[in-house]
Each structure stands twice: as C-alpha cells, then as structure tokens.
Design a protein around this motif. Sequence first.
Motif, PDB file in Angstrom:
ATOM      1  N   UNK A 122      11.875  40.534 113.830  1.00 40.11           N
ATOM      2  CA  UNK A 122      13.299  41.244 113.433  1.00 40.11           C
ATOM      3  C   UNK A 122      13.653  42.385 114.360  1.00 40.11           C
ATOM      4  N   UNK A 326      11.319  49.777 106.403  1.00 34.41           N
ATOM      5  CA  UNK A 326      12.541  49.038 106.085  1.00 34.41           C
ATOM      6  C   UNK A 326      13.793  50.011 105.377  1.00 34.41           C
ATOM      7  N   UNK A 329      17.264  48.296 108.219  1.00 32.13           N
ATOM      8  CA  UNK A 329      16.655  47.120 108.748  1.00 32.13           C
ATOM      9  C   UNK A 329      16.625  47.248 110.150  1.00 32.13           C
ATOM     10  N   UNK A 331      17.084  44.783 112.393  1.00 30.17           N
ATOM     11  CA  UNK A 331      17.990  43.961 112.852  1.00 30.17           C
ATOM     12  C   UNK A 331      19.318  44.798 112.917  1.00 30.17           C
ATOM     13  N   UNK A 332      19.389  45.743 112.221  1.00 29.78           N
ATOM     14  CA  UNK A 332      20.754  46.478 112.154  1.00 29.78           C
ATOM     15  C   UNK A 332      20.592  47.968 112.961  1.00 29.78           C
ATOM     16  N   UNK A 415      17.091  36.119 113.059  1.00 29.19           N
ATOM     17  CA  UNK A 415      18.362  37.195 112.877  1.00 29.19           C
ATOM     18  C   UNK A 415      19.340  36.899 111.923  1.00 29.19           C
ATOM     19  N   UNK A 416      19.624  35.908 111.128  1.00 29.58           N
ATOM     20  CA  UNK A 416      20.339  35.949 110.023  1.00 29.58           C
ATOM     21  C   UNK A 416      19.602  35.617 108.728  1.00 29.58           C
ATOM     22  N   UNK A 417      18.154  35.221 108.669  1.00 31.03           N
ATOM     23  CA  UNK A 417      17.579  34.892 107.585  1.00 31.03           C
ATOM     24  C   UNK A 417      17.643  33.438 107.362  1.00 31.03           C
ATOM     25  N   UNK A 418      16.615  32.968 106.664  1.00 27.86           N
ATOM     26  CA  UNK A 418      16.889  31.403 106.338  1.00 27.86           C
ATOM     27  C   UNK A 418      15.406  31.258 105.143  1.00 27.86           C
ATOM     28  N   UNK A 419      15.716  30.240 104.568  1.00 27.86           N
ATOM     29  CA  UNK A 419      14.601  29.930 103.623  1.00 27.86           C
ATOM     30  C   UNK A 419      13.121  29.891 103.979  1.00 27.86           C
ATOM     31  N   UNK A 420      12.415  30.857 103.958  1.00 23.30           N
ATOM     32  CA  UNK A 420      10.976  31.030 104.466  1.00 23.30           C
ATOM     33  C   UNK A 420      10.906  31.585 105.760  1.00 23.30           C
ATOM     34  N   UNK A 422      11.564  34.979 106.772  1.00 17.46           N
ATOM     35  CA  UNK A 422      10.989  36.261 106.850  1.00 17.46           C
ATOM     36  C   UNK A 422       9.875  36.409 106.179  1.00 17.46           C
ATOM     37  N   UNK A 423       9.281  35.411 105.520  1.00 16.24           N
ATOM     38  CA  UNK A 423       7.807  35.652 104.645  1.00 16.24           C
ATOM     39  C   UNK A 423       6.891  36.413 105.864  1.00 16.24           C
TER      40      UNK A 423
END
Lengths: 437, 406
Positions: A122, A326, A329, A331-332, A415-420, A422-423
């Motif tokens: 991230x 946290x 974030x 990424x930001x 970068x954008x997140x997706x299912x699984x 960012x675990x």
Amino acid sequence: MSIVSRGACLRLLALFAASCLSVGISAKPVAFTGATILPISGEPIEDGTLLIEGKTIKAVGAKVRIPRDAETIDVSGKVILPGLVDTHSHVGETAGADRSAPMQPEARVLDSINVRNSGFKRALAGGITTINLMSGSGHLMSGQTIYVKLREGNSIEAIAYKRDDGEVDGGMKMANGTNPIRTAPFPGTRAKSAAIARQLYIDAQEYQKKIELADGDPKKMPERSLAKEALLEVLDGKRIVHFHTHRHDDILTVLRLQEEFGFRVVLHHVSEAHRVANEIAAANVPVSLIMLDSPGGKLEAQYVDGRSAPILEQAGAKVALHTDDWITESRHFLRSAGLAVRAGMSRDEALRSMTINGAEMLDLDDRVGTLEKGKDADFVILSGDPLSVYTRVEQTWVEGVKRFDLDDPDDLAIAEGDFGALVPTGRGHIHDMGEGH
Amino acid sequence: MKFLSVLLLTLAASLALAGDIAVKGETVYTSAGEPIKNGVVIIEGGKITAVGENLEIPDGMKTLEAKVVTPGLIDARTVVGLAGYLNQDHNQDQLEKSAAIQPELRAIDAYNTREPLVQWLREHGITTINTGHGPGEIISGQTMIVKTVGDTVSEAVVRAEAMVASTLGDSALVDSHDKRKSPGTKGKIAAMLRNQLVEAQNYKEKIATADGDDDKPPPPRNLRLETMVRVLDGELPLLVTANRHNDIMTTLRIAEEFDIKIILDGAAESYLLIDEIKESGVSVIIHPQMVRFTGDKENVTYNTARKLTEADIPVAFQSGYEGYVPKTRVVLFEAAMTLPYGMSFEHALNAITINAAKILGVDDRIGSIEVGKDGDLALYDGDPFEWTSHAVGTVIEGKVVSDIKR
C-alpha cells in the motif's frame, strides 16, 4: 516499461531467491525522458531527463547526455517526484514495548515486522519508498524504531537501512501527554512522566561515565544493559528520538528534556504546534505533522489544526508530514501535502515536507529525498500535479527497480482494493511466481 | 412616530435581508443540468427564485461572488451532533448499548445543534445532514434530517424522523464484555430482526382488528412497535448497515420477505453484488471513500462508488462514524477521493447533492439549484474537489451561515 520484466524477475525469484535482486537491477543505464521532473533540490525541470544506473541516479536535468547503451523510457506528460519519505508509520505489524513498564528502550520494532504485510505494498502504491516504522505511543519510551527502504526483500534486514557501523538504522520512540498515563507502573501525571524519563537518561549518563572510567579495562566495565546501550546511542546522537506529543505544554516539555540531555529529537503529530511555533523554531527542532480531515478526538488533541503547517513554515521550523498509517492511509499520503497547501503552506515547502525534510529527520538526506546525482534511484512517476486529487501514482521505483506499476493487475488491486487484496499478507504476485492457478 | 416608522423600516429591511441574496459564480453547478458559466442564483425569502446566466440582480440585493457555486452539500448518513468532537463518553450519544433493538430512540432527543463538528461540516459547504444513531446494534434508533444551522433542533430540523438505523454485520454482535448473550451469531441477528418485524405485524393486526370494537380494545401503546409498524408501512425506511456480501444478501432477503423499504448503508462488498442490488431497486449510502479496511470492511475498494454509479444504482456519500480521528469525515473530501478512481465530476457531485436528496426523500426541497427549492448553496474558490481549493462561503435558506475560508 520495466527493464527486466517483473514477471521474469519473479520467475527467477522462484528459482534463485537470493540472486534475483541483483538480476532485477539493470546493468545498463536507463533514461526517463520527457517528464516534468520535480527534483526538490532545485526548480522543476520541464521535458527533463532522469538517468539512472543500477541503484543510483546518474543525472537529472533538461539537457542530460544519454549514454549510447542506455535504455530510454518515454514518460512524456508525466511528473517525476522523489520517492516519498514517511517519517511515522505503523505498517507491517509494528510492535515494541509491552505493558510491563513505561520505558523499554531495549524493545526493537525490528523484531516484530512482517515484511510480507500488504501495508508495504500500500505504501508503494502511495509513492512511499522510505518509512520510519514506529512502535506505539502508549509508553513514555516504546522502543527502537527502524528505517526501511521498500525494496524487495524477504527479511527485515533486507529492507532496513544500515548505519555506517553496519547496525540496522532507526530512532527511538518516545511519547508524553495522556497516552502513556495509565495505571502503575506507568505514570499517573505529566510531572511523573517527565521525572521517569529524566531519571532514565540520568541512569544512562551514569552508565556512560562508568564506561569512560573503565577506559577499556574489561574488568571495570559495567554489566551489559541492552536498555542503556540503546540510550547511549540516543545520547550520542546516533539514534534520533521521535517524540509523540500534542499539547503546547507537552511540546515545551520535550524541548526542555532535549535541552537537558542534548539528544536529537523530531516532534511528532504536534497538534498544538501552532501555539508554540516560535519556541519550536528557536529550539531548531524539526516537526513531523499529521494532517486530519476534522478537529477533535482526544482531549489533548482537540486543537489540532492544519494551519500548524504554514505557521511553522513562517516561523522558520522544518516540517515533514507523516501518515501515522492507519490514521492516514499510505495510499493517500500525497493528499496530506494537498491539505497542507489548503491550510496555507507554500507549495514548495509542502513538497519538501513529503521528501527531503523527512529524509533529514531520519538522517537519510545524503541518500534519499531529492533527485540528485549520486542519490538512490527512488522516484515516483505521477500522471500529473502531485497536489491534485485527479493525479494517480502510476509507478514507484526503488533503487532502480520498479516496485509498483498501476498497469499490473495485482498492483492495481492493491492501489484500489479488491476482494482479498488487502488481507494482512496480501495476495501479492502469487500468480507471477509460476505456481499456476 | 417618526422614530417608530424608521424602526419598522429597519425591521422590514432586515426581514427582507434574511433569506434574500444573490450569488454569482464563474461556474454554477446546479445538479439539474449543464453547469452555467457566469451564473447567478437569486434567493428570496429563503427560496431560489431565479437561476441563469448573467441574470440581473435586483437593486440593493446583497450579492456574493465565488469562482464555483454548487448546491448546498448533503451528508446522507452521519452521527455528528449525537457524537461530539471529543471521544469521551459524555460526548458520544450515537449508540445506546443497553439492548439490541431500540427503534424508539429518536435522534431529535440527542442532537446538539452547537456541536463544533456541525459547524465544521457547515464551513465546508454541507448544509443538510441525515444524522442519528450509528451502526452497532440490530436496531440502534432513528435518524433525522437537519440543516446544519439553528440554535435549537426545531430551527434545524427538516424531518424529525427520517429512517430507522439497523446493522446486519459484525458490529451488531455482542462481545465478551457484554452482559447480554444475544445476538452472538449472524443467524441470530437475522432471526431477531425478523422476529421484531413479525411482532410489529401482529401489533398492527391487533390495531386493525380492534378498529372501534369495544370487545377488542387496541393493544396498549408501545413506542418500539409503533416505530416498527411505520417501517412495515414504508413510512420509515430501514437504513441497514451491511458490509459483507452475505450480510448484504441477508438484508435484501429480509426486505423482500417483509416488503419493507430499505436503504443499504456501508455496503463495502456491494461491488460483488451489482446485479442483485440493481434488481432489488435498493439505493446505497456508500461507506466513506477513505474508510479504513478493518473488520467487515476489510475488502473495501476505492472504485465501488464508481461501479455502482455506472450500473445506475442510486448512490450517496456519507461521513459515517469515526471512533478515533478524524472525528468526522467530510463528504466533500470523500466524494473528491472517488475522482482519481474514475468517478466523473458530475457523478461525484450528484452523490452529495441531488442523489443524496432523492435517497433521503427530500429532493422536493433540496439537492439542486432550481427555482422553488431552498436557497442552500456552497461557494468555493476553485474546483470544489481539489485538495488545495477552499470552501469560502455557505448559504442556507438565503442566509450566509459561513464566510470562513476552509
């Protein structure tokens, strides 16, 4: 756009884990041409060229002679910025001291990091290449921090900065105000907090005297103490204190301790910096600020105000920004610079606060923080103005290796997140490793 | 006598002034059509009476100018005003933990109009909020819709009882510190909510069959069940916080079973269920764009709002609830952060103006700059979504309620 495709590198990694890093770095020079380069060390360069070789920057400028054997990568229309420096982050499962005592200088974040934590990815997606990984603020002294470079690595040692003496590089985390005030053996008041910290440093000074008196005679040496050895590094200036502090009076308490013991210190968070900006500037102590979307929260932080950034700038104090990931974030992270400008900071200083100013606060400014000949080839390729919401981090390079690429589906998922995606350990580049699925 | 007439004239002038204002914008985004260059908005008596390019401003009318003018922004789901800016217990009234189901808790009885965070939102151009009880219990209480002004809640209120807040997800489960045993599982959460709705059906039936028959007296009044009957009747939508895909499906299942109007809240994994949500006709008040990926929001993405919007699912933004810092999010900032991930400017603005108004059911009054609507405007010195732009003025019903640069 990469020199050796990462897919190839990672397939090699599966075969020859240890040797991949050297394979990943091109022996050939690489020229990035056509971009607007913001070197931070000087004025923006339109249609500039960034020339790197191996891990290092060879040249930056409008008229750079590109060697005949160099690979040229056209990045016209893009913006190149030094890799961002985050002076305060908790990615990677950082942990230091436990609940047994308020000051535990021997506890090392080094021993807690999970280098496979998706937090590092991230950070790369946010353009961050250097991080000060910190333990928490629930102690007067929660342990030794560690400075890491986000190169590929299977161990914390592989990504840690090293000091000249070969030791892992890092600082010392301290805190005052209400976070470390707890039940015994923790302090119950601010005065007690200061007294405990002072006594610890005095004990370290006594330890140092014993060592000096021993004058090399092993029989006269005091017993080894991990805690005191770490504190001596603080007193020697090898280890910078990163001091969590919020209220104006707590900030001044840090300056008082600093003056008494002469350690090097960076103030962190510093919610009420705007109230004591002149005192901070006069003490020549740098400040690492956090930018928040609204006031409030803890009682001691209720007067947090983004205007600390311009007020400190005008007072002549050095300012860096941090994520405290946290809280912000990773990424930001660039947005923090945008918010600092919104609050009145100059554009130039806001960009320095994301790069060279932070590098100075970690003693790493000889290696990172600007795009200059001889420095590490750590840089970010952006789609546009770093202070615009519309801009994306497209690529992040660390020591000449592309570590994040928005065109890579796995990096996009980070970068954008997706299912699984960012675990904690992330799904990373598993399918690139030739394991098949 | 002369003195009195002067006084009356002064009073008349100040009355006219309150709610009468002209606002000029280099660009006026109306959320009701194309942006207007060199736009003028005329507000009289608190209502918009004219909007257009280079309109003539009545003589002597107070006039504001800004680079960009938008409709007053709407935060479609917040706890601000119940939750204060200090994270101390005495300042946090957004969640009552004494029972799992308490729909009778009204937001109007807990809202602090003078809360600094309300001012903070107002200073950023947010003029209307749907605030109330937060997520964390199966039914935590009601929300209400207020303007971000007023010394008393009566002055602020748009709709005193707007929605009933429900949570189908991890945060509604009891933990080891709770004295209560239920709900301890997701199956139990759904069963308890369904039981509650069945109980309300029975209560409604008893009222209906009583109907003036002395032998069948109506059941005794019960605030909880009265509220749930209004949910059954579709008068109060159930605002259901559900983030995981299975919890979202449970929500849709229960909505269908009882034929109740629901609005999805949070909906972190809604990108996995675009077709199902679209078919259900349900609107989504999406989690704050910058929400942390923790707990049942661990699979949150930055492109969910765009994907839902592209599928024509109505989407609004919220500031949600923050337990630590920032103590509140700001929907202006949240909508802005969808832009790098492909949301269009127009869609992002709609999600904090007209679409939010439609989802809240108040688009007859607010959400766009159109004649007849409330004179609620937000003024900016540049692209409102840029990090480096500032909110420079806020107008509510024709009154300047903020002129600070934020």
